[in-house]
Design a protein around this motif. Sequence first.
Motif, PDB file in Angstrom:
ATOM      1  N   LEU A 185      43.791  56.686  32.277  1.00 28.45           N
ATOM      2  CA  LEU A 185      42.649  56.217  31.500  1.00 28.45           C
ATOM      3  C   LEU A 185      43.065  55.067  30.589  1.00 28.45           C
ATOM      4  CD1 LEU A 185      39.710  56.615  30.378  1.00 28.45           C
ATOM      5  CD2 LEU A 185      40.699  58.269  28.764  1.00 28.45           C
ATOM      6  N   PHE A 186      42.283  53.999  30.613  1.00 26.65           N
ATOM      7  CA  PHE A 186      42.369  52.924  29.624  1.00 26.65           C
ATOM      8  C   PHE A 186      41.009  52.857  28.964  1.00 26.65           C
ATOM      9  CE2 PHE A 186      41.187  48.690  28.325  1.00 26.65           C
ATOM     10  CZ  PHE A 186      42.310  48.162  27.711  1.00 26.65           C
ATOM     11  N   PHE A 187      40.962  52.940  27.611  1.00 22.50           N
ATOM     12  CA  PHE A 187      39.658  52.769  26.988  1.00 22.50           C
ATOM     13  C   PHE A 187      39.800  52.060  25.647  1.00 22.50           C
ATOM     14  CE2 PHE A 187      40.718  56.735  24.831  1.00 22.50           C
ATOM     15  CZ  PHE A 187      39.971  56.748  23.660  1.00 22.50           C
ATOM     16  N   GLY A 188      38.724  51.435  25.247  1.00 17.57           N
ATOM     17  CA  GLY A 188      38.695  50.613  24.044  1.00 17.57           C
ATOM     18  C   GLY A 188      38.103  49.254  24.375  1.00 17.57           C
ATOM     19  N   PHE A 189      37.887  48.446  23.365  1.00 18.62           N
ATOM     20  CA  PHE A 189      37.327  47.116  23.587  1.00 18.62           C
ATOM     21  C   PHE A 189      38.330  46.249  24.340  1.00 18.62           C
ATOM     22  CE2 PHE A 189      35.008  48.125  19.488  1.00 18.62           C
ATOM     23  CZ  PHE A 189      33.824  48.447  20.133  1.00 18.62           C
ATOM     24  N   VAL A 190      37.828  45.440  25.253  1.00 16.75           N
ATOM     25  CA  VAL A 190      38.671  44.526  26.032  1.00 16.75           C
ATOM     26  C   VAL A 190      38.888  43.258  25.212  1.00 16.75           C
ATOM     27  CG1 VAL A 190      38.836  43.131  28.125  1.00 16.75           C
ATOM     28  CG2 VAL A 190      37.857  45.437  28.231  1.00 16.75           C
ATOM     29  N   THR A 191      40.119  43.052  24.782  1.00 19.82           N
ATOM     30  CA  THR A 191      40.499  41.836  24.069  1.00 19.82           C
ATOM     31  C   THR A 191      41.852  41.381  24.600  1.00 19.82           C
ATOM     32  OG1 THR A 191      41.526  43.122  22.292  1.00 19.82           O
ATOM     33  CG2 THR A 191      39.252  42.438  21.953  1.00 19.82           C
ATOM     34  N   GLY A 192      42.235  40.166  24.229  1.00 21.56           N
ATOM     35  CA  GLY A 192      43.439  39.571  24.779  1.00 21.56           C
ATOM     36  C   GLY A 192      44.692  40.385  24.558  1.00 21.56           C
ATOM     37  N   TYR A 193      44.848  40.974  23.376  1.00 21.43           N
ATOM     38  CA  TYR A 193      46.114  41.646  23.090  1.00 21.43           C
ATOM     39  C   TYR A 193      46.236  43.017  23.753  1.00 21.43           C
ATOM     40  CZ  TYR A 193      44.303  45.063  19.653  1.00 21.43           C
ATOM     41  OH  TYR A 193      43.666  46.107  19.038  1.00 21.43           O
ATOM     42  N   LYS A 194      45.128  43.524  24.336  1.00 19.14           N
ATOM     43  CA  LYS A 194      45.177  44.856  24.947  1.00 19.14           C
ATOM     44  C   LYS A 194      45.951  44.891  26.259  1.00 19.14           C
ATOM     45  CE  LYS A 194      42.655  47.151  21.884  1.00 19.14           C
ATOM     46  NZ  LYS A 194      41.330  47.686  22.189  1.00 19.14           N
ATOM     47  N   GLY A 195      46.234  43.726  26.853  1.00 20.68           N
ATOM     48  CA  GLY A 195      47.115  43.680  28.018  1.00 20.68           C
ATOM     49  C   GLY A 195      46.529  44.208  29.308  1.00 20.68           C
ATOM     50  N   LEU A 196      45.207  44.156  29.454  1.00 20.70           N
ATOM     51  CA  LEU A 196      44.599  44.678  30.675  1.00 20.70           C
ATOM     52  C   LEU A 196      45.056  43.942  31.934  1.00 20.70           C
ATOM     53  CD1 LEU A 196      42.777  46.833  31.789  1.00 20.70           C
ATOM     54  CD2 LEU A 196      40.786  45.403  31.244  1.00 20.70           C
ATOM     55  N   PRO A 197      45.281  42.616  31.924  1.00 17.38           N
ATOM     56  CA  PRO A 197      45.803  41.963  33.136  1.00 17.38           C
ATOM     57  C   PRO A 197      47.141  42.550  33.597  1.00 17.38           C
ATOM     58  CG  PRO A 197      44.908  40.310  31.646  1.00 17.38           C
ATOM     59  CD  PRO A 197      44.913  41.604  30.890  1.00 17.38           C
ATOM     60  N   LEU A 198      48.019  42.870  32.655  1.00 16.01           N
ATOM     61  CA  LEU A 198      49.301  43.485  33.024  1.00 16.01           C
ATOM     62  C   LEU A 198      49.073  44.841  33.672  1.00 16.01           C
ATOM     63  CD1 LEU A 198      52.405  43.733  32.986  1.00 16.01           C
ATOM     64  CD2 LEU A 198      52.201  44.625  30.645  1.00 16.01           C
ATOM     65  N   LEU A 199      48.163  45.623  33.128  1.00 15.09           N
ATOM     66  CA  LEU A 199      47.886  46.939  33.710  1.00 15.09           C
ATOM     67  C   LEU A 199      47.351  46.797  35.132  1.00 15.09           C
ATOM     68  CD1 LEU A 199      47.581  49.976  33.657  1.00 15.09           C
ATOM     69  CD2 LEU A 199      45.431  49.699  32.396  1.00 15.09           C
ATOM     70  N   LEU A 200      46.476  45.836  35.364  1.00 14.62           N
ATOM     71  CA  LEU A 200      45.946  45.642  36.714  1.00 14.62           C
ATOM     72  C   LEU A 200      47.043  45.182  37.669  1.00 14.62           C
ATOM     73  CD1 LEU A 200      42.491  43.987  35.947  1.00 14.62           C
ATOM     74  CD2 LEU A 200      42.958  46.355  36.582  1.00 14.62           C
ATOM     75  N   ASP A 201      47.940  44.317  37.199  1.00 14.36           N
ATOM     76  CA  ASP A 201      49.082  43.909  38.034  1.00 14.36           C
ATOM     77  C   ASP A 201      49.915  45.134  38.414  1.00 14.36           C
ATOM     78  OD1 ASP A 201      48.366  41.252  37.877  1.00 14.36           O
ATOM     79  OD2 ASP A 201      49.792  40.780  36.264  1.00 14.36           O
ATOM     80  N   GLY A 202      50.225  45.966  37.424  1.00 13.29           N
ATOM     81  CA  GLY A 202      51.023  47.148  37.687  1.00 13.29           C
ATOM     82  C   GLY A 202      50.299  48.143  38.583  1.00 13.29           C
ATOM     83  N   TRP A 203      49.005  48.285  38.379  1.00 14.69           N
ATOM     84  CA  TRP A 203      48.252  49.227  39.219  1.00 14.69           C
ATOM     85  C   TRP A 203      48.228  48.769  40.671  1.00 14.69           C
ATOM     86  CZ3 TRP A 203      46.847  54.018  38.262  1.00 14.69           C
ATOM     87  CH2 TRP A 203      46.002  54.645  39.169  1.00 14.69           C
ATOM     88  N   GLU A 204      48.125  47.469  40.876  1.00 18.73           N
ATOM     89  CA  GLU A 204      48.144  46.951  42.243  1.00 18.73           C
ATOM     90  C   GLU A 204      49.466  47.288  42.923  1.00 18.73           C
ATOM     91  OE1 GLU A 204      46.658  42.941  44.494  1.00 18.73           O
ATOM     92  OE2 GLU A 204      47.577  42.717  42.505  1.00 18.73           O
ATOM     93  N   ARG A 205      50.594  47.143  42.202  1.00 14.50           N
ATOM     94  CA  ARG A 205      51.906  47.504  42.777  1.00 14.50           C
ATOM     95  C   ARG A 205      51.973  49.011  43.044  1.00 14.50           C
ATOM     96  NH1 ARG A 205      55.647  43.313  41.359  1.00 14.50           N
ATOM     97  NH2 ARG A 205      54.381  41.406  41.420  1.00 14.50           N
ATOM     98  N   TYR A 206      51.456  49.780  42.129  1.00 14.46           N
ATOM     99  CA  TYR A 206      51.451  51.244  42.294  1.00 14.46           C
ATOM    100  C   TYR A 206      50.678  51.638  43.552  1.00 14.46           C
ATOM    101  CZ  TYR A 206      49.539  55.964  41.417  1.00 14.46           C
ATOM    102  OH  TYR A 206      49.127  57.268  41.525  1.00 14.46           O
ATOM    103  N   ARG A 207      49.520  51.038  43.776  1.00 15.23           N
ATOM    104  CA  ARG A 207      48.715  51.377  44.957  1.00 15.23           C
ATOM    105  C   ARG A 207      49.394  50.906  46.244  1.00 15.23           C
ATOM    106  NH1 ARG A 207      44.293  54.677  45.067  1.00 15.23           N
ATOM    107  NH2 ARG A 207      43.287  53.287  46.563  1.00 15.23           N
ATOM    108  N   ARG A 208      50.001  49.725  46.221  1.00 16.22           N
ATOM    109  CA  ARG A 208      50.686  49.225  47.421  1.00 16.22           C
ATOM    110  C   ARG A 208      51.840  50.134  47.815  1.00 16.22           C
ATOM    111  NH1 ARG A 208      51.361  42.729  46.201  1.00 16.22           N
ATOM    112  NH2 ARG A 208      49.162  42.117  46.541  1.00 16.22           N
ATOM    113  N   ALA A 209      52.460  50.778  46.814  1.00 17.50           N
ATOM    114  CA  ALA A 209      53.593  51.664  47.086  1.00 17.50           C
ATOM    115  C   ALA A 209      53.152  53.069  47.476  1.00 17.50           C
ATOM    116  CB  ALA A 209      54.502  51.730  45.863  1.00 17.50           C
ATOM    117  N   GLY A 210      51.849  53.252  47.687  1.00 18.01           N
ATOM    118  CA  GLY A 210      51.357  54.546  48.138  1.00 18.01           C
ATOM    119  C   GLY A 210      50.809  55.434  47.051  1.00 18.01           C
ATOM    120  N   GLY A 211      50.690  54.942  45.843  1.00 19.79           N
ATOM    121  CA  GLY A 211      50.142  55.758  44.769  1.00 19.79           C
ATOM    122  C   GLY A 211      48.717  56.187  45.063  1.00 19.79           C
ATOM    123  N   ALA A 212      48.448  57.477  44.845  1.00 24.78           N
ATOM    124  CA  ALA A 212      47.144  58.042  45.224  1.00 24.78           C
ATOM    125  C   ALA A 212      46.237  58.279  44.032  1.00 24.78           C
ATOM    126  CB  ALA A 212      47.355  59.356  45.976  1.00 24.78           C
TER     127      ALA A 212
END
Length: 412
Positions: free
Chosen positions: A235-262
């Motif tokens: 879960l990620f929750f809160g207002f979306v602002t620059g310092y919250k780092g959501l782009p990094l989380l999406l980058d990491g989630w994409e790698r997690y899914r490519r590696a078979g994360g369910a």
Amino acid sequence: MAPGPGGAAPYHRPVPIPGVVHLSPFPTADSTAPRPGVPSILALLVPALAEAGVPRQVVVAAREEGPRVQRLLPTVEVARAYRSGARFREVGRLLATAPGALVHAQHEVFLYGGLGTAVQFPLALREARGRGRPVVVTVHGVIDLRAVDRGFVEANGSRLPPPAVRRVLRRVIGGAARAGDAVIVHDRLFAERLEEQYGIPAERLRVIPLPVPAPVELDRERCRAGLGLTVPTALFFGFVTGYKGLPLLLDGWERYRRAGGAGELLIGGGRHPRLAGEPAYEREYAALQERAGRIGGVRWAGYIAEEDVPAHLTAADLLVLPYRDSLAASGPMSSALAYGLPVIGSEAVRAILPDEAGVFAPNPDAVAATLRDALEGPLAGRLREASIRAGAEHSLPGVAARTVDLYRELAA
């Protein structure tokens, strides 16, 4: 000092708890969706302070439609008296004349309005303090001035060059802290920043954690079914602002899914009320939504209303804080601790995480590895135990008691 019974050794009479005048935005009586952040925190703390023995409290809040005075409890009233803008400095007179022997003001840079109001905040407190009332300031956000570079400025929607932003922040945040006889921050990291970067004397600083609200007891399986969750969920929750780092989380989630994360990533990311509607912000928000949809295994829920937060925290398996900067104590993490929810986060929030085992480096591979270990590996149990321990240390009665101790100290 007075003699003890029967002429025994003298003892010190305990200092009476003073009445308190608070300065903060505050939820309205009929609010079905209280404003998150500081107003919600104070809505928890004020009744707890009454329970801890504060004899009378007046909350000086922003003027709104409806009754000017609300009786919250027999010993607590909310006076909707000030306005943001050019006349905000007049709040100093209101604080100095409201019934109470001590003033306690909550501070964030834009908590009371725009930059013009923020500049007047310390002037208002100095007026109250100059009339003989001790002043406590809780500083919720202490920005690391060393992190204010071009990327920081752009991520937070400012057009000023970084040196100018640093000067403004030093004036606004440092000025607010200097206006208090004592300054509360929610973590040792922020106390160190105030001392080292803003020049606040260490003897004025007090570390009192953000209070953890009492959890709402809900059935986990019913919550998961109601939200349609069938796999391990981050879960990620809160207002979306620059310092919250959501782009990094999406980058990491994409790698997690490519590696078979369910697992599934649930993004409760609402528009920031100060930035919503600005074209550049809306473009960035839409781009993040689009990217999340392309990755797979991501559900963008948008803003999670406060009344729905307990169900999400009960149903989720993990909270992720991918912040690029640690600017303030994390409200989402505080809520997660109430539910014993495991927490992972970036190196920027290392100092406030319950367990350093949940820290990841600011690169997608590290994010993916930590997500996998915390969602599908043995790390989850360790992180859950750490959150439970931290939640007990941050209990609302404990925070109220420590705050009352500070009131007594200043009233002595």
